[in-house]
Design an enzyme around this catalytic site. Structure first.
Site, short mmCIF file in Angstrom:
data_model
loop_
_atom_site.label_atom_id
_atom_site.label_comp_id
_atom_site.label_asym_id
_atom_site.label_seq_id
_atom_site.Cartn_x
_atom_site.Cartn_y
_atom_site.Cartn_z
CE1 TYR A 15 -3.76 2.38 0.53
CE2 TYR A 15 -2.57 3.19 2.46
CZ TYR A 15 -3.60 3.32 1.54
OH TYR A 15 -4.47 4.39 1.65
CG ASP B 114 5.57 3.70 1.08
OD1 ASP B 114 5.83 4.40 2.09
OD2 ASP B 114 4.42 3.40 0.72
CE LYS C 288 0.68 4.86 8.44
NZ LYS C 288 0.75 4.10 7.22
C1 LIG Z 1 0.07 4.55 5.83
C2 LIG Z 1 0.85 4.30 4.61
C3 LIG Z 1 0.78 5.15 3.48
C4 LIG Z 1 -0.23 6.23 3.37
O1 LIG Z 1 -0.04 7.26 4.30
P1 LIG Z 1 -1.27 8.23 4.63
O2 LIG Z 1 -0.67 9.22 5.58
O3 LIG Z 1 -2.33 7.37 5.23
O4 LIG Z 1 -1.71 8.85 3.37
C5 LIG Z 1 1.64 4.90 2.44
N1 LIG Z 1 2.52 3.90 2.48
C6 LIG Z 1 2.63 3.07 3.53
C7 LIG Z 1 3.65 1.99 3.52
C8 LIG Z 1 1.77 3.23 4.62
O5 LIG Z 1 1.85 2.37 5.63
#
Ligand SMILES: *Cc1c(COP(=O)(O)O)cnc(C)c1O
Length: 426
Positions: free
Chosen positions: A144, A239, A267
């Site tokens: 994701y 990511d 985060k």
């Molecule tokens: C949470 C998450 C996102 C998205 O971040 P948001 O602040 O919710 O838009 C993207 N990549 C990873 C790996 C994530 O865990």
């Protein structure tokens, strides 16, 4: 435990907010039942609207690595707020956070702040395309990267929880530029690269996956990916929205010993306020506006409240790097505890763990990619989730999510968690 007030608030919310929530996984669709409305939180504990106390294994899906309402973060935000919340003009604190982040993370010179992980990944891919002059990207099934169009192709997390891996509203034109590979399968990447020779801008990956449960990359896979990208002139995009400032000061790059070309954050870097970021070497970052032609902007980007929270959080982590080790030990202790109880229950299970990320999968075979994760028995997971909740333990309400331990959790909290599992019928 009673959740009457939460249920009433949820009914009211559904009248005015689609599904009653502002982010789908919160709605408990995968596990059934009504979501819990939170009144406040402190350290490792959530206090809900019915005055239940829950031990929290999500910590706002990762940001609160030191626990809820951490004093230095809260004070930093309060003091900053008194001076005004947003100016749309440069402030010194943006440079302070940038300097600190760059000093902690290997292989980056410059960083751009945005408002979410989604924005970070979306912008990083645009930068990769602008830099390489190529259109296609490779992503992995079950990973994701936020809800931007080009990533909603077999995305993990909420997207699969709701059975819509490919969201309506994403055009065929967009989808055709996103190629899908299999996690931990370097041959699947090689095949795509060969079939799209010279057309791929970037390979984006969760270097330790957390959105199909926690899945650890094999050494061969992650090293192979680095080599392949270098050979083919493809940018390797980590990511690290989940892993950054969680698996260590330098995130997964440091933990795995692999250099990425572009890194995304979210985060933890915002300490619980909306912050995302992407970073790379100067040569790549200089392509970004206003220095270069790749456009990217944001009215509230780098706003002082978010920067104050992020700076307080990263300062704590930078000054006390033993936190990462402490968290990893607590997670290992949880692993042992869960393992000892699950062994007695007679249901097949797997526990995956890396640093302070951990997930339980009710399946016989090792969970190494999206398909093996999806084979988990969701009926057992539902019993597990609700049984733990009934005993005051708040776990992610979907089998496709990693837990995020926070350092406010004590060994006594973990003992309580393991004792709770003993009472659960699976
Ligand atoms: C949470 C998450 C996102 C998205 O971040 P948001 O602040 O919710 O838009 C993207 N990549 C990873 C790996 C994530 O865990």
């Amino acid at each position: 435990m009673l959740y009457q007030r939460s249920s009433a608030l949820f009914a009211e919310a559904q009248k005015y907010i689609p599904g009653g929530v502002n982010s789908p996984v919160r709605a408990f669709k995968a596990v059934g039942g009504d979501p819990i409305f939170v009144k406040k939180a402190k350290g490792a504990y959530l206090y809900d609207e019915d005055d239940n106390r829950l031990i929290d294994y999500i910590a706002s899906w990762g940001p609160l690595i030191l626990g809820h309402a951490h004093e230095s973060v809260i004070n930093a935000v309060i003091e900053k707020a008194k001076l005004g919340t947003s100016f749309g003009m440069p402030t010194e604190i943006e440079t302070q956070l940038a300097q600190l982040a760059v000093s902690m993370v290997p292989n980056i010179d410059k960083i751009r702040f945005v408002n979410s992980g989604t924005e970070a990944c979306m912008s990083a891919v645009r930068l990769a395309r602008g830099y390489t002059g190529k259109d296609k990207i490779i992503k992995f099934a079950g990973c994701y990267h936020g809800h931007s169009d080009s990533f909603l192709i077999q995305a993990g997390s909420g997207a699969v929880t709701f059975g819509s891996p490919n969201s309506p509203g994403v055009t065929k034109g967009t989808a055709k530029d996103t190629l899908l590979a299999i996690y931990n399968d370097i041959e699947s990447v090689r095949a795509l690269v060969a079939a799209n020779k010279g057309e791929i801008a970037t390979v984006i990956i969760e270097p330790v996956a957390g959105n199909m449960g926690c899945i650890v990359p094999t050494d061969e896979f992650i090293k192979g990916l680095r080599e392949l990208c270098t050979q083919e002139g493809i940018l390797l995009l980590f990511d690290e929205v989940m892993t950054g400032f969680r698996l260590g000061k330098g995130g997964a790059q440091e933990a795995l010993g692999i250099d990425a070309d572009i890194v995304c954050f979210g985060k933890v870097i915002g300490g619980g306020l909306p912050v995302g970021a992407f970073a790379a070497k100067t040569e790549i970052m200089s392509h970004l506006a206003p220095e270069g032609p790749v456009y990217q902007a944001g009215t509230l980007s780098g706003n002082p409240l978010a920067m104050a929270a992020g700076l307080a959080m990263l300062t704590e982590l930078n000054n006390k790097p033993e936190v990462f080790e402490s968290l990893a030990k607590k997670t290992a202790y949880l692993h042992e505890g869960l393992d000892s109880v699950l062994k007695e229950k007679g249901v097949p299970y797997q526990i995956n763990r890396f640093g302070s990320m951990i997930s339980v999968h009710f399946t016989e075979n090792p969970v190494v990619d999206f398909d093996s994760s999806a084979k988990g028995n969701n009926e057992t997971f539902k019993k597990y989730f609700h049984g733990m909740l009934e005993n005051g333990i708040y776990l992610p309400p979907s089998a496709f999510e990693s837990y995020f331990l926070n350092d406010a959790l004590t060994y006594a909290d973990i003992d309580e968690t393991v004792a709770a599992l003993k009472k659960v019928n699976l």
